[in-house]
Design a protein around this motif. Sequence first.
Motif, PDB file in Angstrom:
ATOM      1  N   LYS A 193       2.556 -80.751   6.166  1.00 37.81           N
ATOM      2  CA  LYS A 193       3.567 -81.174   5.197  1.00 37.81           C
ATOM      3  C   LYS A 193       3.172 -80.937   3.745  1.00 37.81           C
ATOM      4  O   LYS A 193       4.032 -80.886   2.869  1.00 37.81           O
ATOM      5  N   VAL A 194       1.876 -80.806   3.494  1.00 41.53           N
ATOM      6  CA  VAL A 194       1.390 -80.659   2.114  1.00 41.53           C
ATOM      7  C   VAL A 194       0.776 -79.275   1.937  1.00 41.53           C
ATOM      8  O   VAL A 194      -0.090 -78.856   2.707  1.00 41.53           O
ATOM      9  N   HIS A 195       1.235 -78.569   0.892  1.00 43.11           N
ATOM     10  CA  HIS A 195       0.774 -77.200   0.635  1.00 43.11           C
ATOM     11  C   HIS A 195       0.218 -77.097  -0.782  1.00 43.11           C
ATOM     12  O   HIS A 195       0.872 -77.507  -1.747  1.00 43.11           O
ATOM     13  N   PHE A 196      -1.012 -76.578  -0.922  1.00 44.17           N
ATOM     14  CA  PHE A 196      -1.647 -76.356  -2.222  1.00 44.17           C
ATOM     15  C   PHE A 196      -1.414 -74.912  -2.667  1.00 44.17           C
ATOM     16  O   PHE A 196      -1.675 -73.980  -1.914  1.00 44.17           O
ATOM     17  N   THR A 197      -0.947 -74.738  -3.892  1.00 44.61           N
ATOM     18  CA  THR A 197      -0.686 -73.395  -4.409  1.00 44.61           C
ATOM     19  C   THR A 197      -1.806 -72.873  -5.302  1.00 44.61           C
ATOM     20  O   THR A 197      -1.904 -71.673  -5.529  1.00 44.61           O
ATOM     21  N   GLY A 198      -2.652 -73.777  -5.843  1.00 41.69           N
ATOM     22  CA  GLY A 198      -3.582 -73.382  -6.880  1.00 41.69           C
ATOM     23  C   GLY A 198      -2.864 -73.286  -8.220  1.00 41.69           C
ATOM     24  O   GLY A 198      -1.707 -73.727  -8.359  1.00 41.69           O
ATOM     25  N   PHE A 199      -3.530 -72.722  -9.221  1.00 39.36           N
ATOM     26  CA  PHE A 199      -2.923 -72.591 -10.543  1.00 39.36           C
ATOM     27  C   PHE A 199      -1.688 -71.703 -10.468  1.00 39.36           C
ATOM     28  O   PHE A 199      -1.699 -70.650  -9.829  1.00 39.36           O
ATOM     29  N   VAL A 200      -0.620 -72.120 -11.136  1.00 38.76           N
ATOM     30  CA  VAL A 200       0.642 -71.371 -11.152  1.00 38.76           C
ATOM     31  C   VAL A 200       0.931 -70.933 -12.587  1.00 38.76           C
ATOM     32  O   VAL A 200       1.081 -71.770 -13.480  1.00 38.76           O
ATOM     33  N   SER A 201       1.006 -69.637 -12.806  1.00 36.41           N
ATOM     34  CA  SER A 201       1.213 -69.126 -14.162  1.00 36.41           C
ATOM     35  C   SER A 201       2.664 -69.235 -14.617  1.00 36.41           C
ATOM     36  O   SER A 201       2.943 -69.261 -15.813  1.00 36.41           O
ATOM     37  N   GLU A 202       3.589 -69.302 -13.679  1.00 29.42           N
ATOM     38  CA  GLU A 202       5.009 -69.435 -14.019  1.00 29.42           C
ATOM     39  C   GLU A 202       5.593 -70.634 -13.273  1.00 29.42           C
ATOM     40  O   GLU A 202       6.340 -70.493 -12.300  1.00 29.42           O
ATOM     41  N   PRO A 203       5.274 -71.851 -13.724  1.00 29.54           N
ATOM     42  CA  PRO A 203       5.725 -73.054 -13.016  1.00 29.54           C
ATOM     43  C   PRO A 203       7.239 -73.219 -12.971  1.00 29.54           C
ATOM     44  O   PRO A 203       7.762 -73.914 -12.096  1.00 29.54           O
ATOM     45  N   GLU A 204       7.944 -72.556 -13.882  1.00 28.09           N
ATOM     46  CA  GLU A 204       9.400 -72.674 -13.891  1.00 28.09           C
ATOM     47  C   GLU A 204      10.034 -72.169 -12.596  1.00 28.09           C
ATOM     48  O   GLU A 204      11.163 -72.542 -12.257  1.00 28.09           O
ATOM     49  N   LYS A 205       9.305 -71.339 -11.854  1.00 34.09           N
ATOM     50  CA  LYS A 205       9.839 -70.826 -10.594  1.00 34.09           C
ATOM     51  C   LYS A 205       9.785 -71.851  -9.465  1.00 34.09           C
ATOM     52  O   LYS A 205      10.364 -71.635  -8.397  1.00 34.09           O
ATOM     53  N   LEU A 206       9.094 -72.957  -9.687  1.00 33.79           N
ATOM     54  CA  LEU A 206       8.939 -73.967  -8.643  1.00 33.79           C
ATOM     55  C   LEU A 206      10.115 -74.937  -8.557  1.00 33.79           C
ATOM     56  O   LEU A 206      10.352 -75.542  -7.518  1.00 33.79           O
ATOM     57  N   TRP A 207      10.851 -75.074  -9.646  1.00 33.32           N
ATOM     58  CA  TRP A 207      11.847 -76.140  -9.708  1.00 33.32           C
ATOM     59  C   TRP A 207      13.012 -75.942  -8.750  1.00 33.32           C
ATOM     60  O   TRP A 207      13.598 -76.919  -8.267  1.00 33.32           O
ATOM     61  N   SER A 208      13.359 -74.713  -8.452  1.00 34.53           N
ATOM     62  CA  SER A 208      14.541 -74.477  -7.614  1.00 34.53           C
ATOM     63  C   SER A 208      14.323 -74.876  -6.159  1.00 34.53           C
ATOM     64  O   SER A 208      15.295 -75.050  -5.406  1.00 34.53           O
ATOM     65  N   ASP A 209      13.074 -75.058  -5.750  1.00 36.88           N
ATOM     66  CA  ASP A 209      12.783 -75.367  -4.347  1.00 36.88           C
ATOM     67  C   ASP A 209      12.259 -76.789  -4.160  1.00 36.88           C
ATOM     68  O   ASP A 209      11.490 -77.052  -3.232  1.00 36.88           O
ATOM     69  N   CYS A 210      12.636 -77.701  -5.037  1.00 34.19           N
ATOM     70  CA  CYS A 210      12.225 -79.094  -4.852  1.00 34.19           C
ATOM     71  C   CYS A 210      13.408 -80.019  -5.125  1.00 34.19           C
ATOM     72  O   CYS A 210      14.362 -79.657  -5.815  1.00 34.19           O
ATOM     73  N   ASP A 211      13.321 -81.220  -4.567  1.00 28.50           N
ATOM     74  CA  ASP A 211      14.377 -82.224  -4.732  1.00 28.50           C
ATOM     75  C   ASP A 211      13.968 -83.340  -5.671  1.00 28.50           C
ATOM     76  O   ASP A 211      14.831 -84.010  -6.251  1.00 28.50           O
ATOM     77  N   VAL A 212      12.667 -83.551  -5.814  1.00 26.16           N
ATOM     78  CA  VAL A 212      12.176 -84.615  -6.685  1.00 26.16           C
ATOM     79  C   VAL A 212      10.797 -84.235  -7.217  1.00 26.16           C
ATOM     80  O   VAL A 212       9.986 -83.626  -6.510  1.00 26.16           O
ATOM     81  N   PHE A 213      10.572 -84.547  -8.472  1.00 23.47           N
ATOM     82  CA  PHE A 213       9.250 -84.361  -9.067  1.00 23.47           C
ATOM     83  C   PHE A 213       8.551 -85.706  -9.071  1.00 23.47           C
ATOM     84  O   PHE A 213       9.031 -86.671  -9.672  1.00 23.47           O
ATOM     85  N   PHE A 214       7.412 -85.776  -8.382  1.00 23.44           N
ATOM     86  CA  PHE A 214       6.644 -87.014  -8.318  1.00 23.44           C
ATOM     87  C   PHE A 214       5.547 -86.938  -9.374  1.00 23.44           C
ATOM     88  O   PHE A 214       4.726 -86.029  -9.370  1.00 23.44           O
ATOM     89  N   PHE A 215       5.534 -87.921 -10.268  1.00 28.30           N
ATOM     90  CA  PHE A 215       4.600 -87.978 -11.393  1.00 28.30           C
ATOM     91  C   PHE A 215       3.721 -89.224 -11.210  1.00 28.30           C
ATOM     92  O   PHE A 215       3.945 -90.252 -11.853  1.00 28.30           O
ATOM     93  N   PRO A 216       2.701 -89.145 -10.344  1.00 26.86           N
ATOM     94  CA  PRO A 216       1.937 -90.327  -9.933  1.00 26.86           C
ATOM     95  C   PRO A 216       0.751 -90.637 -10.841  1.00 26.86           C
ATOM     96  O   PRO A 216      -0.361 -90.907 -10.381  1.00 26.86           O
ATOM     97  N   ILE A 217       0.974 -90.603 -12.132  1.00 31.37           N
ATOM     98  CA  ILE A 217      -0.119 -90.692 -13.104  1.00 31.37           C
ATOM     99  C   ILE A 217      -0.923 -91.979 -12.984  1.00 31.37           C
ATOM    100  O   ILE A 217      -0.379 -93.058 -12.781  1.00 31.37           O
ATOM    101  N   ARG A 218      -2.220 -91.826 -13.111  1.00 35.32           N
ATOM    102  CA  ARG A 218      -3.128 -92.976 -13.153  1.00 35.32           C
ATOM    103  C   ARG A 218      -3.392 -93.375 -14.601  1.00 35.32           C
ATOM    104  O   ARG A 218      -3.519 -94.551 -14.918  1.00 35.32           O
ATOM    105  N   TRP A 219      -3.495 -92.372 -15.487  1.00 36.12           N
ATOM    106  CA  TRP A 219      -3.756 -92.663 -16.891  1.00 36.12           C
ATOM    107  C   TRP A 219      -2.447 -92.834 -17.643  1.00 36.12           C
ATOM    108  O   TRP A 219      -1.360 -92.570 -17.116  1.00 36.12           O
ATOM    109  N   GLN A 220      -2.552 -93.295 -18.870  1.00 38.75           N
ATOM    110  CA  GLN A 220      -1.373 -93.508 -19.705  1.00 38.75           C
ATOM    111  C   GLN A 220      -0.989 -92.184 -20.348  1.00 38.75           C
ATOM    112  O   GLN A 220      -1.518 -91.811 -21.391  1.00 38.75           O
TER     113      GLN A 220
END
Length: 360
Positions: A242-269
Amino acid sequence: MKNIVYIGKYNGVVGGIERYMQKSADVLRRNGLSVHYLYTENGGYDQEKFTGAFDSVQEFSLSTDLLTDCDLIIIHNIIPVEIMEQLPLEKSFFFVHDHNIYCQRHHYYTPVGRKNCHRKYNKLVCKICSLGRNSAPPLAAYRKFPALVLSDFMLKNLQKNGFEKVVKLPAFIRSESVRRSFMPDGVLRILFLGQLIRGKGADLMLKTLSKLDIPFSCTVAGDGKDRIMLEKMVEKFKLCDKVHFTGFVSEPEKLWSDCDVFFFPIRWQEPFGLVGLEAMAHGVPVVAFDLGGVREYVNESTGELIPEKDIAHAAEVLKQLYLHPERLGGFSGNGLELVANKFSEENFVERFKKLPEMRS
């Protein structure tokens, strides 16, 4: 005002600071300004693409004519005090992207228990907290310069630490007016995008996903020193399918079309969290732990804010979004409207051009 000089650490992309410099330089140049870049250290990804955003790029030197001929200097990272003191105070700003100017640990949370800090800098306390690993921040030298921030959260932190002049410069993003289709295959597609370091909370996300009992997939886009640890967690929680690692992505804008939610699980402020705003500009709802500056754009109409480190609550929120996908559509539309009204490129450029008169 015509010529701008940015001063930063790397001549490539390491994280959000470099992406901000790259995108803001592009916007300013498209609006008639010249933007030059001085870096102090060779490093980072996508160096050719990054440096291409500027009119000129060179290693930092006090002898360069750029410092005397320019109209405005924006310092985007802490540089040595002996250099800082020789910059023309009358046309320089210090852009505070991180906590390292008032936190000797840089992360603004404790080494034991990772409890977020809210105190102002104290020489003795902060030295103990940092375990002596970092030198004291040059706070006194940097207080002489007017500061730029992206959020009210950072504005208050700097005022608490003795900065007399702090200017809030609006973040910006170009909104994508697209009609999204959520969960086309009946699977909630979750995206994590960021450095794989403890402060970004990818480990908290994996713990959250281990509690989910719905069909989901998760893309982890980014790289960092925690990757091996995170891959072992995926194996431990039996999430390999269920979980896939892509490594560094030089064009992150291409990722948005294939997701339903962005999870921002920040620990720091998070000082602001530009990546969350980017998600929203692409019509992607944001689920975030309620820390730092994310309240600048995440609210009850644009996404979900969760008490920090509350993994059980986060899992329930994701489950409810899966069960009620109409909420995803509502968050998406409201987020796009907020971006267009509050975080447009036009607002940013207009405010930026007024910086020289905001010094006093």
